[in-house]
Scaffold this motif. Sequence first.
Motif, mmCIF file in Angstrom:
data_model
loop_
_atom_site.group_PDB
_atom_site.id
_atom_site.type_symbol
_atom_site.label_atom_id
_atom_site.label_comp_id
_atom_site.label_asym_id
_atom_site.label_seq_id
_atom_site.Cartn_x
_atom_site.Cartn_y
_atom_site.Cartn_z
ATOM 1 N N LEU A 157 15.889 15.673 -4.794
ATOM 2 C CA LEU A 157 15.104 15.235 -5.780
ATOM 3 C C LEU A 157 15.852 14.705 -7.041
ATOM 4 N N VAL A 158 16.801 15.432 -7.471
ATOM 5 C CA VAL A 158 17.797 14.893 -8.805
ATOM 6 C C VAL A 158 18.643 13.626 -8.146
ATOM 7 N N GLN A 159 18.935 13.889 -6.952
ATOM 8 C CA GLN A 159 19.876 12.430 -6.458
ATOM 9 C C GLN A 159 19.026 11.231 -6.362
ATOM 10 N N LEU A 160 17.569 11.406 -6.174
ATOM 11 C CA LEU A 160 16.707 10.081 -6.103
ATOM 12 C C LEU A 160 16.621 9.747 -7.433
ATOM 13 N N LEU A 161 16.517 10.825 -8.516
ATOM 14 C CA LEU A 161 16.112 10.527 -9.942
ATOM 15 C C LEU A 161 17.406 9.733 -10.430
ATOM 16 N N LEU A 162 18.470 9.928 -9.925
ATOM 17 C CA LEU A 162 19.898 9.321 -10.481
ATOM 18 C C LEU A 162 20.151 8.074 -9.755
ATOM 19 N N ARG A 163 19.275 7.822 -8.877
ATOM 20 C CA ARG A 163 19.365 6.484 -8.020
ATOM 21 C C ARG A 163 20.653 6.525 -7.000
ATOM 22 N N PHE A 164 21.168 7.512 -6.514
ATOM 23 C CA PHE A 164 22.045 7.542 -5.902
ATOM 24 C C PHE A 164 21.499 7.399 -4.131
ATOM 25 N N TYR A 165 20.378 7.765 -4.188
ATOM 26 C CA TYR A 165 19.410 7.322 -2.854
ATOM 27 C C TYR A 165 18.199 6.714 -3.542
ATOM 28 N N ALA A 166 17.647 5.846 -2.583
ATOM 29 C CA ALA A 166 16.344 5.153 -2.775
ATOM 30 C C ALA A 166 15.332 5.758 -2.027
ATOM 31 N N PRO A 167 14.236 6.021 -2.532
ATOM 32 C CA PRO A 167 13.025 6.757 -1.785
ATOM 33 C C PRO A 167 12.450 5.974 -0.408
ATOM 34 N N ASP A 168 12.221 6.433 0.629
ATOM 35 C CA ASP A 168 11.593 5.847 1.826
ATOM 36 C C ASP A 168 10.176 5.480 1.097
ATOM 37 N N HIS A 169 9.458 6.223 0.777
ATOM 38 C CA HIS A 169 8.245 5.952 0.435
ATOM 39 C C HIS A 169 7.844 6.155 -1.115
ATOM 40 N N GLY A 170 7.048 5.694 -1.681
ATOM 41 C CA GLY A 170 6.592 5.970 -3.034
ATOM 42 C C GLY A 170 7.519 5.545 -4.138
ATOM 43 N N GLU A 171 7.266 5.736 -5.226
ATOM 44 C CA GLU A 171 8.101 5.109 -6.327
ATOM 45 C C GLU A 171 8.233 6.040 -7.583
ATOM 46 N N ILE A 172 9.632 5.961 -8.295
ATOM 47 C CA ILE A 172 10.007 6.481 -9.232
ATOM 48 C C ILE A 172 9.749 5.783 -10.577
ATOM 49 N N ARG A 173 9.159 6.123 -11.594
ATOM 50 C CA ARG A 173 9.169 5.273 -12.830
ATOM 51 C C ARG A 173 9.815 6.033 -14.080
ATOM 52 N N LEU A 174 10.419 5.186 -14.818
ATOM 53 C CA LEU A 174 10.760 5.698 -16.275
ATOM 54 C C LEU A 174 10.080 4.897 -17.248
ATOM 55 N N ASP A 175 9.568 5.131 -17.909
ATOM 56 C CA ASP A 175 8.701 4.431 -19.248
ATOM 57 C C ASP A 175 7.887 3.523 -18.685
ATOM 58 N N ASP A 176 7.038 3.730 -17.470
ATOM 59 C CA ASP A 176 6.209 2.611 -16.841
ATOM 60 C C ASP A 176 6.648 1.491 -16.187
ATOM 61 N N LEU A 177 8.226 1.677 -16.080
ATOM 62 C CA LEU A 177 8.712 0.592 -15.148
ATOM 63 C C LEU A 177 9.509 1.352 -14.053
ATOM 64 N N VAL A 178 9.266 1.022 -12.693
ATOM 65 C CA VAL A 178 9.923 1.326 -11.587
ATOM 66 C C VAL A 178 11.509 1.167 -11.874
ATOM 67 N N ILE A 179 12.214 2.423 -11.581
ATOM 68 C CA ILE A 179 13.583 2.467 -12.100
ATOM 69 C C ILE A 179 14.491 1.392 -11.270
ATOM 70 N N GLU A 180 14.252 1.004 -10.104
ATOM 71 C CA GLU A 180 15.092 -0.100 -9.572
ATOM 72 C C GLU A 180 14.976 -1.425 -10.326
ATOM 73 N N GLU A 181 14.048 -1.511 -11.357
ATOM 74 C CA GLU A 181 14.073 -2.791 -12.090
ATOM 75 C C GLU A 181 14.887 -2.531 -13.187
ATOM 76 N N TYR A 182 15.665 -1.498 -13.481
ATOM 77 C CA TYR A 182 16.518 -1.297 -14.936
ATOM 78 C C TYR A 182 18.097 -1.714 -14.254
ATOM 79 N N ALA A 183 18.638 -2.189 -14.840
ATOM 80 C CA ALA A 183 20.079 -2.461 -14.916
ATOM 81 C C ALA A 183 20.685 -1.020 -14.396
#
Length: 607
Positions: free
Chosen positions: A409-435
């Motif tokens: 779960l921590v590895q996904l949160l830190l973007r070392f892996y990407a989820p196969d399904h679902g999404e993670i958001r930080l401050d209402d924005l999907v984390i993959e959209e941040y630099a």
Amino acid sequence: MADPTKYQGSDWGLYRRLLSYVVPYSAAFAFSVAGFLVYSLGSVLLADLTQFLLDSLGQSSQVELGLVSAAAHWFWPPGDKDPLDYARVAVPVAAVVLSLGRALGFFVGNYYMNVVARSVVHTLRVELFEVMMAAPRRYYDANTSGNLLSKITFNVEQVSGAASDALKAILREGLTVMALVTYMLYLNWRLTLIFFVVAPAIGLVVVVVGRHFRRYSRRIQDSMGAVTQVSSESLGAFEALRVFAATRQQVAKFTNASLFNRNQSLKLAFVQAVSTPVIQTLLALALGALFWFALDPTILAGFSAGSLVAFITAAAQMGKPIRTLSGVQSIIQRGLAAAEDVFAQIDISPEPDRGTTPLARAKGEIVMERVSFRYPEANEYALENISLQLKPGETVALVGRSGSGKSTLVQLLLRFYAPDHGEIRLDDLVIEEYALADYRSQFGVVSQNISLFSDTIANNIAFGQMADASYESVLAAAQQAHAIEFIEALPQGLDTTLGDGGSGLSGGQKQRLAIARALLKDAPILVLDEATSALDTESETYIQDALAEFCKDRATLVIAHRLSTIENADRVIVLDQGCIVATGPHQQLLNDSPLYARLHKQEISQS
């Protein structure tokens, strides 16, 4: 992931790419070519010098035939001297000048080619290291540290051989052969054609042998990776090896890896040893035919004694450079085999970063919504249908048995892996959209596996993006992490240089430095993975109090096996087999979650 066999069968394309690393050092390369050109011309002129000497003994200098003779007469006309008296002065002077020029050319050619070689090694090694530093997490999952270390050290060194040692031999000996052949054609083109008859046979030997060189070279590289891996593992775990009496087992493992490397190296040496006498035999046959034709009376009629000896001397000098050129094939094939792998590593895609939204400082609200993830080639999900929320100022603890998915779960949160399904958001924005760099700068992480480097304590705390932190802020972070007591007891305090991995420090001392590093970063989100597991009870209490103050306005995610460390968490999330099975405050879970109550009971019974 790059395919290491991508370049197989395209030797010229592979070698052309390898030579592109020589281009930035073209000035040094040009000096090397000039030096080898002088060296090769020196070899020809030394052969020509014999014509000058022998024809002078006959009292008839063949100025129109001899190159050295013509040059000597141009620089220093003989005047009224007879040919022998003139040769007594001119021949020794010419011999010394030619030898000095040849030696100077050899030095310039070799030195500047070594400049090119070491520069290519440096460039390749740095480029490969940069690629590894930017590679995705899956790359490290697929490669052992020993294997990666072997690529940076052994494989790059093998590549440099093809880019430098082979070029050195090709230039030096190739130019020598060309100069000798040109000189022989100048003296008698018909006799010289004899060498062109055996050239296809020599070329066939080189091609056949080259295929074996490439195959054995690949095996040697793979075996060197195994040798490095066993060495790295064993040297880093010497305590465990001795406690569990496993030294003989590791020695046997190392012996097998080294033995395979030895056997492949011997096969390579055998092929190389066979090719040399075959080529020498072909050359001997060519020389024998040449001598037979040269002694024909009709051929002799066109030679002076000096020019005949000069021709034979030039022909005899062909043996060494041709043998050397045939040996270059092994260097090239070893280098190309290594280059296949090195370029495959260089061509791997960096860690994906499609985010374009900048982020200075996040508020710290994290939402996971129906997140599922499965490791490559795994049959079951490591995390399945995970939904949770983490707000600023809130402390959420993750609890579960080993393998329940906490670290994933921590590895996904830190973007070392990407989820196969679902999404993670930080401050209402999907984390993959941040630099990516901006996103990760929002996290302060204290991991169970602490990474310390061979540098000062101060630089280990003020690490990475915090390298410009003031001495006072580093000192304050060390004090807040209760690390200052042991730091001040060290010879140079914060300026004390640590050994590899922080050797010489206890586990608790290393953990305090990691906590100080996270505190100095002052990130809006804090991840604590067994952050106080190596501390004694008193130190843990102090640091828990310091962290509690620090976490007041931060989102904090805590992973702990010692449930006593999370009793004050706002919420506890219980994971089991990749799923959330319970959530709530500590006291509520003791009553409502049988798994949590059992884990808590086991801890109490073991304490």
